[in-house]
Design an enzyme around this catalytic site. Sequence first.
Site, PDB file in Angstrom:
ATOM      1  N   ALA A   6     -28.534  18.556 -41.134  1.00 29.47           N
ATOM      2  CA  ALA A   6     -29.281  18.245 -42.352  1.00 29.47           C
ATOM      3  C   ALA A   6     -29.072  19.320 -43.399  1.00 29.47           C
ATOM      4  O   ALA A   6     -29.180  19.067 -44.596  1.00 29.47           O
ATOM      5  CB  ALA A   6     -30.763  18.098 -42.024  1.00 29.47           C
ATOM      6  N   GLN A   7     -28.775  20.566 -42.944  1.00 31.17           N
ATOM      7  CA  GLN A   7     -28.600  21.653 -43.918  1.00 31.17           C
ATOM      8  C   GLN A   7     -27.259  21.535 -44.648  1.00 31.17           C
ATOM      9  O   GLN A   7     -27.193  21.542 -45.864  1.00 31.17           O
ATOM     10  CB  GLN A   7     -28.667  23.026 -43.211  1.00 31.17           C
ATOM     11  CG  GLN A   7     -30.076  23.511 -42.911  1.00 31.17           C
ATOM     12  CD  GLN A   7     -30.662  22.786 -41.712  1.00 31.17           C
ATOM     13  OE1 GLN A   7     -29.971  22.535 -40.729  1.00 31.17           O
ATOM     14  NE2 GLN A   7     -31.935  22.416 -41.802  1.00 31.17           N
ATOM     15  N   THR A   8     -26.158  21.403 -43.864  1.00 34.98           N
ATOM     16  CA  THR A   8     -24.845  21.395 -44.511  1.00 34.98           C
ATOM     17  C   THR A   8     -24.470  20.022 -45.042  1.00 34.98           C
ATOM     18  O   THR A   8     -23.763  19.900 -46.017  1.00 34.98           O
ATOM     19  CB  THR A   8     -23.762  21.824 -43.509  1.00 34.98           C
ATOM     20  OG1 THR A   8     -23.744  20.868 -42.442  1.00 34.98           O
ATOM     21  CG2 THR A   8     -24.060  23.206 -42.933  1.00 34.98           C
ATOM     22  N   ARG A   9     -24.941  18.954 -44.400  1.00 36.34           N
ATOM     23  CA  ARG A   9     -24.612  17.564 -44.704  1.00 36.34           C
ATOM     24  C   ARG A   9     -23.091  17.377 -44.709  1.00 36.34           C
ATOM     25  O   ARG A   9     -22.553  16.646 -45.542  1.00 36.34           O
ATOM     26  CB  ARG A   9     -25.255  17.124 -46.025  1.00 36.34           C
ATOM     27  CG  ARG A   9     -26.780  17.007 -45.883  1.00 36.34           C
ATOM     28  CD  ARG A   9     -27.510  17.088 -47.191  1.00 36.34           C
ATOM     29  NE  ARG A   9     -27.069  16.054 -48.102  1.00 36.34           N
ATOM     30  CZ  ARG A   9     -26.886  16.263 -49.396  1.00 36.34           C
ATOM     31  NH1 ARG A   9     -27.100  17.449 -49.906  1.00 36.34           N
ATOM     32  NH2 ARG A   9     -26.509  15.276 -50.166  1.00 36.34           N
ATOM     33  N   ILE A  10     -22.463  18.055 -43.805  1.00 30.73           N
ATOM     34  CA  ILE A  10     -21.006  17.989 -43.687  1.00 30.73           C
ATOM     35  C   ILE A  10     -20.670  17.873 -42.209  1.00 30.73           C
ATOM     36  O   ILE A  10     -21.359  18.434 -41.362  1.00 30.73           O
ATOM     37  CB  ILE A  10     -20.360  19.286 -44.250  1.00 30.73           C
ATOM     38  CG1 ILE A  10     -20.376  19.241 -45.785  1.00 30.73           C
ATOM     39  CG2 ILE A  10     -18.921  19.463 -43.750  1.00 30.73           C
ATOM     40  CD1 ILE A  10     -19.857  20.497 -46.407  1.00 30.73           C
ATOM     41  N   SER A  11     -19.629  17.116 -41.876  1.00 31.78           N
ATOM     42  CA  SER A  11     -19.147  17.113 -40.505  1.00 31.78           C
ATOM     43  C   SER A  11     -17.624  17.218 -40.539  1.00 31.78           C
ATOM     44  O   SER A  11     -17.014  17.107 -41.612  1.00 31.78           O
ATOM     45  CB  SER A  11     -19.589  15.846 -39.766  1.00 31.78           C
ATOM     46  OG  SER A  11     -18.942  14.734 -40.333  1.00 31.78           O
TER      47      SER A  11
ATOM     48  N   ASP B 165     -17.027  11.239 -34.428  1.00 31.73           N
ATOM     49  CA  ASP B 165     -18.243  10.889 -35.184  1.00 31.73           C
ATOM     50  C   ASP B 165     -18.693   9.495 -34.761  1.00 31.73           C
ATOM     51  O   ASP B 165     -18.024   8.501 -35.027  1.00 31.73           O
ATOM     52  CB  ASP B 165     -17.909  10.919 -36.684  1.00 31.73           C
ATOM     53  CG  ASP B 165     -19.099  10.614 -37.544  1.00 31.73           C
ATOM     54  OD1 ASP B 165     -20.165  10.255 -36.972  1.00 31.73           O
ATOM     55  OD2 ASP B 165     -18.977  10.730 -38.772  1.00 31.73           O
TER      56      ASP B 165
ATOM     57  N   ASP C   2     -35.944  -4.849 -48.826  1.00 35.47           N
ATOM     58  CA  ASP C   2     -35.215  -3.603 -48.634  1.00 35.47           C
ATOM     59  C   ASP C   2     -33.732  -3.922 -48.637  1.00 35.47           C
ATOM     60  O   ASP C   2     -33.312  -4.913 -48.038  1.00 35.47           O
ATOM     61  CB  ASP C   2     -35.601  -2.981 -47.286  1.00 35.47           C
ATOM     62  CG  ASP C   2     -36.887  -2.199 -47.409  1.00 35.47           C
ATOM     63  OD1 ASP C   2     -37.111  -1.627 -48.499  1.00 35.47           O
ATOM     64  OD2 ASP C   2     -37.663  -2.173 -46.451  1.00 35.47           O
TER      65      ASP C   2
ATOM     66  N   ASP D  22     -44.856   2.981 -45.954  1.00 35.07           N
ATOM     67  CA  ASP D  22     -44.864   1.625 -46.504  1.00 35.07           C
ATOM     68  C   ASP D  22     -46.270   1.035 -46.485  1.00 35.07           C
ATOM     69  O   ASP D  22     -46.521   0.006 -47.116  1.00 35.07           O
ATOM     70  CB  ASP D  22     -43.974   0.691 -45.665  1.00 35.07           C
ATOM     71  CG  ASP D  22     -42.503   0.911 -45.943  1.00 35.07           C
ATOM     72  OD1 ASP D  22     -42.191   1.318 -47.075  1.00 35.07           O
ATOM     73  OD2 ASP D  22     -41.691   0.674 -45.041  1.00 35.07           O
TER      74      ASP D  22
END
Lengths: 683, 569
Positions: free
Chosen positions: A380-385, A347, A310, A523
């Site tokens: 998770a919806q906007t994927r913006i901070s 963040d 990985d 996996d």
Amino acid sequence: MSKHVTAEPGLFDAKILAEASLEALRKLDPRKLARNPVMFVTAVVALVVTLVAAREAATGSGHLLFTIQIALWLWFTVLFANFAEAVAEGRGKAQADSLRAMRRETVAKRLLFPDTPDRVYEGVGSDDLEVDDIVLVETGDVIPADGEIVEGVASVNESAITGESAPVIREAGGDRSAVTGGTTVLSDWIKVRVTAAPGSTFLDRMIALVEGASRQKTPNELALSILLSGLTLVFLIAVVSLWGLAAYSGTILSVTVLAALLVTLIPTTIGGLLSAIGIAGMDRLIRFNVVATSGRAVEAAGDVGTLLLDKTGTITYGNRMATEFVAVSGATVRSVAEAAFLASLADETPEGRSIVALAKADHGLKEPAGGRGSFVAFTAQTRISGVDLDGRLIRKGAVDAILRAIDLPLERTPPQFRQAVDRIARSGGTPLGVMENGRLIGVIHLKDVIKPDIKERFAALRAMGIRTVMVTGDNPVTAAAIASEAGVDDFIAEATPQDKLAYIRAEQERGRLIAMCGDGTNDAPALAQADVGVAMQTGTQAAREAGNMVDLDSNPTKLIEIVEIGKQLLMTRGSLTTFSIANDVAKYFAIIPALFVASYPELGALNVMHLATPESAILSAIIFNALIIVALIPLALKGVPYRAVGAAALLRRNLVVYGLGGLVLPFVGIKAVDLVVTALSLS
Amino acid sequence: MSANGWLQIAVTLILVATAAVPLGLYMARVLAGERHPLSRLLGPVEAAFYRLAGIDPAREQRWLGYALAMLAFSAAGFAALYALMRFQAVLPLNPQGFAAVPPDLAFNTAVSFVTNTNWQAYGGESTMGHLVQMAGLTVQNFVSAATGIALAAAVTRAFARSGAQTLGNFWVDLTRTVLYVLLPLSILLALAFVLAGIPQTLSGAVEATTLEGAKQTLALGPIAGQEAIKQLGTNGGGFLNANSAHPFENPSALANVLSIAAMLLVSAATVVMFGRMIAAPRQARALIAAMAILLVAGVAIVYAAESAGNPLLTALGVDPLQGNMEGKEVRFGQALTALFVAATTGLSCGAVNAMHASLTPVGGLVPLFLIQLGEVLPGGVGSGLYGMLVFAVLAVFVAGLMVGRTPEYLGKRIEAREIKLAMLAVLILPLAILGFSAAAALLPDALASLANAGPHGLTEILYAYSSAAGNNGSAFAGLNANTAWFNTTLGIAMLAGRFAYVIPVLAMAGSLVGKTRAPATAGTFPTDGPLFVGLLIGVILILGGLQFFPALALGPIVEHFLMLAGKTF
């Protein structure tokens, strides 16, 4: 790299040696001896010579002192082999004892109404639990059995299994839901569905493996045993027929000397050390905090032709780091850095922290005095901070998410922006868009940072003929860039579990053995298909069941060490086999002239070692043969040193050391023993 | 030893090497069923054979089917040959009017020719009529050799194919080998032999009056034809009792060189064929190198020992420069005799151009030891290759672990099943040679056959069983083998040496053919370099030869030291 290696007990730990000496006697049980054909034959021969000695003592005929000594040394040969095995087992036993201490009987809180929120339970002994019982484990409780969390989150101390004292978080659902019996809940509570019956839990299996109780011969060990048995038969034929040929030549050979000849010729050295080598190999793995569910897997590790690694955590550090700010649409680099800095202050993700660190380092930015403003968290919806501070609405996020937020198609963004995004993506990095008040102002370059020593390790693997394949969820462009930087041979980009499985199958069809590690339930199929599947201890129960090894430290880099340990095991076996077989030449030269000195004194010309008398020659050969087993125990346990230099160079080195060494050493050794035997007038 | 002698040896070996490469490549085409120069001419004949026998040439066999076909064919060959000998008195083409061959001798001889041994417990010119010689013995010379090559091709396919089930079709391999390889080569060689002066006639013996006026019977017959296949098929069974020492079988130094080259040719070519069929000529080269090194070492020892001569004879006034010429033909000399001795036993040919019993003890030790090694230098046609492959598998297994991987040979993993079968095969030679020798050494009846006492007598026994079990067929001389005991036990040894050996080998091939051929990497045990050649030689000597050391110590080795001490037998 965090590696957790248990301290190795000294080779000559007095306690282990004392116990092993006793155990060596116990192993004279014919049922146990029968597992090892070479030693079984040696024991039978020793018994026969003992009977001959008894008859000679009773009738007063023959050369009693000589016969007794031969009988004794034959028994010693068997005992030394038993001793080697017992020492190897003893080293594992110490570890098993400490594990067994964990496996104490605990009281489990079995829920009476598991389907309701009620927490009504009855106390039952952990040994009385059945599979699919639901138990409650609260702060301070020991988890009574292996299981799957069905409800709740808890921090768990798994040091009993892993030796790592930092607690880990376990929670229902997802890839962190498996818990191990014997570990302790430090905070909160969980409901656990029991998945393993008492006596077959992970801890139980580990104890059994460490003790070697469930040890079966591995495929290669089996093949080697067959070879050794075959050689034993060949020499049996040679020795038995020699009686007839000698009788024709005017010499009646005694049972004692024929027995001595047989035992020196059959491969007692490797026969005596074979199982010790196997046990020691497993032991080395356990000291690396890896538990293999079978010896077969350890052997397969040596044969691995392709490593599936990985990217995240193995090749690169687990997280990306900001390395550059790019300004677009007339903004300055400093203003982009400042905007990104402010947006990331609250963040706590590694990426966020790395942005703050870069901005501080490159632009000397300091935290604003008026507070951090209100943080807009990543969803998770906007994927913006981002952050709202003094009327500035600063946002950062994946380029497509940012563009979607301001409803701007990529084609209409400034060319500077497109170039920057393209350049970053192509170099294997991740571009993050930065906007302020709905205006695109710049790009942050997040980069995967490759572990410093990994490229050299891959080169070493390549020298051994092992391909490395990087598995990543990244797009092909990014993946290619990281792959070339890390020096892997191939990569699977945008990998799904199906892709991994298909890749493994394709490689296997080409005749390569595959090793991989994984932790998630998805996996599991690939772990099961791989020849060596290393599941992480932190992984799900499904993953741990599917693999054939569990890494207690959950460190995917260890795959490389596992391969080396497998190779070392096979190398040790091969080297000692070669040594053992090469030994025969000298033994012939010691014994053959001695056998026929009466009828053919001219054969004394073959006595190149100038051994004192026929008796001392035979005795010296048999003593050397027994002592060499003891002398090689440390090598059998520690293993032949492994070097990543390629097969041809390894072979040349080992062939010289163990092949040529095996040819020459016994000439010297037998002569030395003969000098001692003669000095002590034993013959 | 002389430079001239070594030059003769070198010229002969170079001749073999030059011819073996194109022949091996041609054989690979033939056995793969590809188009080749003779397929247009003889293709219809081949097809006709299959139609006649009801064989579908496209249908391949698994190892067991292949083995059963081979056994059935050999059994039929045995029955036919046995019948021909038992009924020879009433059959035509028997100008000397020889009587029926007795049962034990007929059994021994039939086994001997079916197993490609050609051990001869009889004198050819005084026992067998032309029909037996031509329709019986010569036919078996062809088909037993072709059987060996077919088996080698089957074992080769085990390495060449990946994840397959079948090893080929025995009937097809047999037919193609006889039709396209052995027959054309034999015709060419027979013509060459006739040119060199070997007789080829259907008439019987002729009476001649010698210069002294004595009457002498000169045995004649179709000798050149049998001689050609005798050498090419590493059969070794001569038309005449004295074999290649007889001037009608081997009239000149030129015929001698041709004979040696012919016996080495097909075996060496089979290894080249192997390299072509597995598409890895370097691997075949390593095998050939190991074979050549051991063979030349054998030649050198014989040459040195024989040139040094016997100190006891020197003491009696024999010119030591001559070396030991007892039992040798002056027209061949020391060098070509040494080469013949080592070649005929490094191979499983068994033709002799000198009396091996008359060699010095060390000179006699070499052919005996080379047979005991399993005749892999380069061995009998086909059998030498698969014998060598068994050694290669064992060498790879023992030492291959030292590179830290499950041993692989040519990309095939060597696991418990292969080792079990290889060891089964390896057990056969010591069991048959040492077991029967020890029994014979204790039996007064058997000992009555010995012409010499002491170690030399023991060597005679050891040599006989080694020659039989190794399917060599050469005789040490000095042993009267035409007794019920020897005919029977040697017959059993020959059967064991051929069939009990090759069936495990075929089973091993059956297991290997199903395995995937793994690609070679830097981590693969290299089996094509000098290191492997050295290792292979070591394994052949230690695993193949060491178990015979005690027996040899009581035979030729002690005889050597006794000779130096002035004792003879």
